[in-house]
Enzyme design. Structure first.
Site: not given
Length: 804
Positions: A358-359, A497, A618-619
């Site tokens: 998805w970057d 994630e 995580k983010q």
């Protein structure tokens, strides 16, 4: 370091893996890591050449199971160039007495230069300067120049120029238990006097690639007389050139590469094409001049000039330009006519096996406002794989199109079945393929492209179909819960994630990830709006060809009214249903025991614990909503769903999740810097600086050497462009709402909005927008709630309130 030059003084073998990634050169079609020409893979060195779309699939046995992985292939190494004296050892930087060493990457001209002075084992002293380019104008060409000067010796020197096909995909340590031999060498040979070639074929995809190199030696401006010998070995081919060398008289070696593949347009046979191109190339100086001109043209569109309060450019300027440089090397105008995506780690290494995630959500905003035709081509990568996404949805029991979390050449799901935890040494199941939110990212990219370009043709021919099929997928995965009288989405994984399942539950994935649910509503709402926007005949065609009924649209509207969004406490959006039941983590204790705790999942797993038990991310997950959607958009979506909204909802959620985030992804600090930009500029700038240095400082401890983090690089550029400068393309105009961090004195850049080129300058006092002189129609520019018409050649100045 200067504003345009990324430089390293002194030889440090331990830093080479990271530097090889950071000094990669490419042109969007292929790229070569910045390894020294005289070294082979091993120790700190890993030469690698990667071709966009050059994939191959291999089977491996892992823990008694056969797994299949598709990889971006490391193709034959065209770099090998070295020399020796009197039949002695070949020059190797690791085997000589280095007296001086400097390496420079000129990001303005796209040139990698290495200068070293050394003494060999026979006590002879030499100076060597190498220059290398991957041509930004000639898509199939790369070149290098060696200038060798003997300081205290004269005699014959033997030069070896080679192509090495004995390469494998071994650049990522945790993949080395997997099959890595992708190539079969089918042919080598000599063409004329000075061109050697090697043809390799991928052993599963059968993709053929030929590399042809032309090597010439010069003394001054004249071709040197030399004896040539062809040396063919297993999987390698080389030419040895013996030439006279005089003390203090430079000897110059030019090595020109031409590469042709079975994927190329206007290529019937790669060997003939590569050899023909190698023969026809001009000298290095001419190629260098063309290449630097192409980069000069690119920078006239792509540069972002940022100064501090004193009007100076600090290190942030250079690193920002380094990030733009790597973006343009991975996705360039050469991809406009190609069928390629944007690998998450660029064309710089083998991490994530070269897959597309998805970057692009972070990459496309920069490209769209400068090279929109490139974004259009990259969106077509997804469109061409729409049928594969439809099949995946049907196989999973859904309708519409379900795009994969990791995509390669064919658009199948390429996520690993197993994942190695390097902390524990165990292989564990990988369920990250349940990140269905990648579909929302694709839809979002389509709509953002349309708003910035007004490209009605693409929307009608490709974009609308993507949006509608993604919308149909979300409608099919959403289930109505009669007890709540709301729709729910189960069995998914969010951007975080870390959390791939609820503790104690046998149900795969999570229930009602808030980001996924809200973005599903956004997708359905946008798809319906786009359908209404289309011309009546195209609207009718799509309804018929996709078999969409009014009953479908009624269901979509109902989901937009009644989707469940989990909340807890005082207006905190729960990351997923049941989040508040998880335990709080002892963050301080973990930091004291481990220091760097970015990868909490691996740390806890090695301790016999499970990150799924804790309120730890995580983010950015929930905060991605504030990253993608304006406060007005989010308010509209949530209030339509029947949830209360107050002005403190956003800062309250930011504070809550910032305290519970490990920043285990390089994207994390980008998103957090963005969402803090309005409420805490100092904290935003600090996070921006951290994100900016993610790859330069290799903050994840060894991952940069496996390939740069392209999404994070693009994210830092987009932070400057769309967040700090406040640029927001809409169909009605190009809007600005700048909020410069206190550290920034001024910001200047150019953007292309709906076929118009505009110059932008912002400082603490004013915003200035100028429209290039042309015969084009006027453009509308928005600021402070008002739209203004700007005619070609005009400049408009907007005074900014103190604190803006």
């Amino acid at each position: 370091m200067t504003r345009w030059t990324f430089a390293v003084d002194g030889w440090d073998p331990g830093s080479q893996p990271v530097l090889e990634a950071l000094t990669t050169l490419g042109n969007g079609r292929f790229a070569t890591r910045g390894a020294a020409e005289e070294v082979s893979a091993g120790g700190p060195h890993y030469p690698g050449t990667y071709i966009a779309g050059g994939y191959n699939r291999l089977e491996s046995e892992v823990s008694g199971r056969v797994v299949t992985n598709e990889c971006l292939v490391n193709w034959p190494n065209w770099l090998p160039l070295t020399f020796r004296i009197d039949g002695g050892d070949w020059f190797d930087i690791d085997e000589v007495d280095l007296l001086a060493f400097e390496q420079e990457l000129d990001v303005h001209g796209g040139v990698l230069t290495r200068t070293l002075r050394f003494r060999d084992p026979a006590d002879r002293e030499f100076e060597l300067r190498s220059r290398r380019i991957v041509h930004m104008e000639r898509h199939a060409i790369a070149a290098m120049e060696w200038t060798i000067t003997a300081q205290d010796w004269s005699g014959e020197i033997e030069i070896r120029s080679a192509i090495d096909g004995a390469v494998a995909n071994t650049g990522v340590a945790r993949y080395r238990e997997l099959a890595s031999q992708h190539l079969e060498i089918t042919e080598t040979g000599l063409v004329g006097e000075d061109i050697i070639f090697l043809t390799a074929r991928a052993n599963q995809s059968r993709l053929r690639v030929t590399e042809a190199v032309r090597t010439r030696v010069f003394q001054g401006d004249r071709a040197a007389t030399c004896e040539r010998e062809l040396v063919e070995e297993d999987q390698r081919i080389a030419q040895h050139l013996v030439v006279a060398c005089e003390a203090l008289k430079p000897l110059r070696v030019e090595k020109i590469l031409a590469v042709a593949t079975g994927r190329d347009v206007a290529v019937l046979e790669p060997r003939n094409a590569a050899c023909k191109m190698a023969r026809r190339q001009p000298d290095f100086a001419t190629l260098l001049d063309e290449h630097q001109r192409a980069w000069r043209h690119l920078w006239s569109r792509a540069d972002l000039r940022i100064t501090d309060q004193l009007g100076d450019c600090d290190e942030s300027q250079l690193i920002l330009r380094l990030h733009v440089f790597h973006l343009l090397q991975t996705a360039s105008h050469h991809a406009v006519d190609a069928d390629v995506g944007v690998p998450a780690r660029g064309l710089h290494g083998e991490a994530y096996r070269g897959h597309i995630f998805w970057d692009e959500l972070f990459v496309f905003p920069f490209l769209t406002l400068r090279i929109p035709e490139l974004t259009r081509a990259l969106l077509k990568y997804r469109y061409r794989r729409l049928d594969e996404a439809r099949w995946a949805a049907r196989e999973a029991g859904f309708a519409g199109a379900m795009f994969p979390w990791q995509s390669g050449q064919e658009g199948e799901e390429e996520s690993q079945v197993l994942h190695l935890n390097p902390k524990s040494g165990e292989w564990v199941p990988d369920t990250t393929h349940r990140q269905r939110h990648v579909n929302a990212a694709i839809a979002y990219n389509v709509w953002q492209y349309h708003q910035a370009t007004g490209d009605e043709e693409f929307l009608a021919s490709h974009g609308a179909e993507l949006l509608l099929e993604i919308g149909r997928f979300w409608a099919s995965i959403a289930e109505f819960n009669p007890d709540r009288e709301r729709y729910e989405i189960r069995g998914v994984v969010g951007p975080d994630e870390f959390h791939t399942g609820f503790p104690g539950s046998d149900e795969p994935g999570l229930r009602n990830n808030a980001y996924t649910n809200v973005m599903a509503v956004w997708c359905l709402k946008t798809a319906l709006e786009v359908l209404d926007h289309l011309p009546e005949d195209r609207r009718r065609e799509l309804k018929e060809s996709l078999a969409l009924s009014e009953e479908d649209f009624t269901t979509w509207q109902e989901i937009c009214d009644r989707m469940f969004v989990p909340m807890h406490g005082d207006g905190i959006i729960s990351q997923f249903e049941g989040w508040e039941e998880l335990e709080e983590l002892d963050w301080q204790g973990l930091r004291q025991r481990h220091g760097d705790i970015q990868r909490l999942d691996r740390i806890l797993g090695a301790e016999g614990d499970d990150v799924n038990r804790y309120q730890a991310t995580k983010q950015a997950d929930v905060l991605m909503l504030f990253f993608l959607l304006s406060a007005e958009e989010l308010k509209e979506l949530l209030t339509r769903l029947g949830y209360e909204w107050d002005q403190e909802l956003i800062p309250r959620n930011i504070a809550y999740y910032l305290d519970r985030t490990s920043h285990g992804s390089t994207l994390s600090r980008v998103v957090h810097a963005w969402v803090l930009s309005r409420s805490d500029r100092q904290a935003s700038w600090a996070l921006f600086k951290d994100a900016l240095r993610s790859d330069v400082d290799d903050v994840q401890g060894g991952t940069t050497s496996e390939g740069v983090h392209l999404g994070a690089m693009a994210g830092t550029v987009d932070l400057v462009q769309r967040c700090y400068a406040g640029v927001e393309p809409r169909l009605d105009g190009l809007w600005f709402d700048p909020r410069l961090p206190d550290h920034v004195g001024s910001l200047e850049f150019r953007v292309r909005y709906q076929a118009h080129w505009l110059g932008v300058r912002i400082d603490a006092r004013a915003l200035e927008v100028s429209l290039d002189a042309s015969e084009a129609t006027p453009v509308r520019v928005g600021h402070a709630g008002q739209l203004h018409q700007l005619r070609p050649g005009d400049t408009r100045r907007f005074e900014l309130a103190a604190g803006s």
